[in-house]
Design an enzyme around this catalytic site. Structure first.
Site, mmCIF file in Angstrom:
data_model
loop_
_atom_site.group_PDB
_atom_site.id
_atom_site.type_symbol
_atom_site.label_atom_id
_atom_site.label_comp_id
_atom_site.label_asym_id
_atom_site.label_seq_id
_atom_site.Cartn_x
_atom_site.Cartn_y
_atom_site.Cartn_z
ATOM 1 N N HIS A 154 3.829 41.513 49.306
ATOM 2 C CA HIS A 154 2.577 41.739 49.822
ATOM 3 C C HIS A 154 2.218 43.005 49.261
ATOM 4 C CE1 HIS A 154 3.450 38.694 52.907
ATOM 5 N NE2 HIS A 154 1.919 38.639 53.051
ATOM 6 N N GLY A 155 3.006 43.868 48.451
ATOM 7 C CA GLY A 155 2.398 45.124 48.293
ATOM 8 C C GLY A 155 3.470 46.209 47.906
#
Length: 484
Positions: A333-334
């Site tokens: 996700h990041g």
């Protein structure tokens, strides 16, 4: 180019759809149109990275072709070395795909942390993240792995592999489409009036969720999170901000999935559902069966099961498998420690739920749903915060641990201005609207059923024009997927 933009709604999409049906005499021509339209769609916002997308398509076409050759040779001669060559090809395929993902998404994060840890002055390059790189990378990997497993044949035509990887409805925001679920559709799908009409309805519903609900929740959430970063916020304001983001991310993400599924249907493709009312879950385990289903399924089939899943005799290995999956989910996700912690939080809660067999218990359902939402909401605070320090400060403000006041004038302003959006968002995050819709469409009275069927298209048309009016006047329209 975003689905919720005037350029897409009134220029790109209508032109592509009209040309698609004008070419109905040739499936090959339709597929070529969709492929080049998808490249144009991506190049509109990411022209500098179009070569990266093309390289991914060509390389994975080759990888798929090679692993199929080695798999067939392995089946013919069990004692040959072809199994080893198939595995080597898969390793190189993963290294190829993940190296791009690492460089563009995580390289600066790694350099920053090395610089801080060793107290060195490293030069940190400014690398712009290509849109949708996590989505099309995972789809490329699943294609080659499916071919290696024999779940789907290798596609010799690189344009068809390109259509699978780069198809614009799900290119930048998912859902993650599995190749074995779409391989046959690329060649022999049927484009029908029913699919077109259902797809239009699904797209408008998604557009409404994005424009009328998610964007309004974004105004509240972004303002309060910025305020928290700069000064102290009250307990009430912190909770309003966290709930607003919890609603924003659901309606934003599910809206793009709805629009992608609707667009796919209009072109004859059927994609799997990606959300199933996750906020009514009775446990975090159930939540992840309902939230971003395509990502959860991808990790389960391509990471968790190959590691042994939960069928291993050694409990420690099962725990390790769960930990690997949730760390990777957070990392996907990041590139920030908040995503790592968010993944570890999900792992810890799901592990405890499995340990105490929470899903098998049938009592206190209401309290379990409330507690699940509470945990999910805390997780989204981690997910939304820019770093761990700000996340800790925000959570502290939610519980008054910073000696902050209970209520503030700003909290009252947001409640007065946005209360109707909160109520609508909460209602539509449950199956209430869907159940009412089904009840009316399948009502015992044929008069009511016919009246609803006649009014439904007009209601959607009105909703569409309301959405367009919001877009035309330049209302807040953030793109939440830049991290992905």
């Amino acid at each position: 180019m975003l689905f919720s933009s005037v350029i897409f709604l009134f220029y790109f999409f209508p032109i592509v759809l009209i040309l698609y049906y004008l070419l109905s005499f040739s499936r090959l021509a339709q597929n070529m149109l969709l492929f080049f339209a998808s490249l144009f769609f991506y190049a509109w916002g990411e022209l500098r990275y179009i070569l990266l997308l093309l390289a991914s398509i060509l390389a994975n076409t080759l990888f798929g072709y090679l692993v199929e050759i080695f798999r067939k040779k392995e089946e013919e001669d069990k004692n040959s070395d072809y199994k080893k060559w198939k595995q080597i090809t898969l390793v190189f395929m993963c290294l190829f795909n993940l190296s791009f993902l690492f460089y563009y998404k995580y390289f600066t994060f790694v350099l920053k942390n090395i610089s801080q840890f060793w107290d060195t002055d490293l030069v940190i390059p400014q690398i712009i993240l290509p849109l949708g790189i996590s989505f099309f990378t995972f789809q490329a990997i699943s294609y080659v792995v499916d071919v290696a497993r024999g779940d789907a044949p290798a596609q010799k035509n690189p344009f068809y592999v390109g259509l699978y990887i780069a198809f614009f409805p799900q290119l930048i925001a998912g859902p993650i489409v599995r190749y074995n679920s779409i391989a046959e559709q690329i060649k022999s799908r049927r484009s029908t009036w029913d699919k077109l009409s259902v797809g239009c309805c699904r797209f408008v519903i998604g557009l409404a969720k994005k424009t009328l609900i998610a964007n309004q929740m974004a105004i509240v959430a972004d303002h309060i999170y910025r305020l928290n970063n700069a000064t102290e916020v009250s307990v009430a304001l912190a909770w309003i901000g966290s709930i607003a983001y919890t609603l924003q991310i659901y309606f934003d993400f599910s809206a793009y999935s709805d629009m992608a599924i609707g667009l796919g249907l209009m072109f004859g493709f059927k994609f799997e559902e990606n959300f199933n009312y996750p906020y009514i879950s009775k446990s975090v385990t159930e939540f992840w069966r309902r939230w971003h289903i395509s990502l959860t399924t991808w990790f389960k089939d391509y990471v968790y099961f190959p590691l042994g899943g939960s069928r291993v005799e050694n409990k420690d290995i099962m725990i390790r498998n769960m930990l690997v999956v949730w760390v990777l989910t957070g990392v996907w996700h990041g590139a920030e420690w908040t995503f790592w912690m968010w993944g570890l939080l999900n792992f810890a809660v799901i592990f405890l739920e499995r340990l105490f067999e929470v899903d098998k218990k049938s009592h206190n359902i209401f309290l379990r749903r409330v507690f699940t939402l509470f945990l999910v909401n805390l997780g989204w605070v981690l997910f939304r915060s820019e770093n761990l320090l700000l996340a800790g400060n925000y959570i502290s403000n939610m519980f008054g641990l910073n000696q902050n006041q209970l209520y503030s004038a700003e909290a009252g302003v947001f409640l007065r201005e946005y209360w109707i959006y909160f109520i609508v968002a909460i209602l539509f995050s449950t199956p209430i609207a869907r159940n009412m819709n089904q009840h009316l469409f399948y009502h015992p009275s044929k008069v009511i059923t016919k009246l609803v069927s006649m009014c439904y298209p007009f209601v959607l048309l009105i909703i569409f024009f309301v959405c367009v009016s919001f877009l035309v006047k330049g209302s807040y329209n953030p793109f939440i997927y830049f991290n992905f």
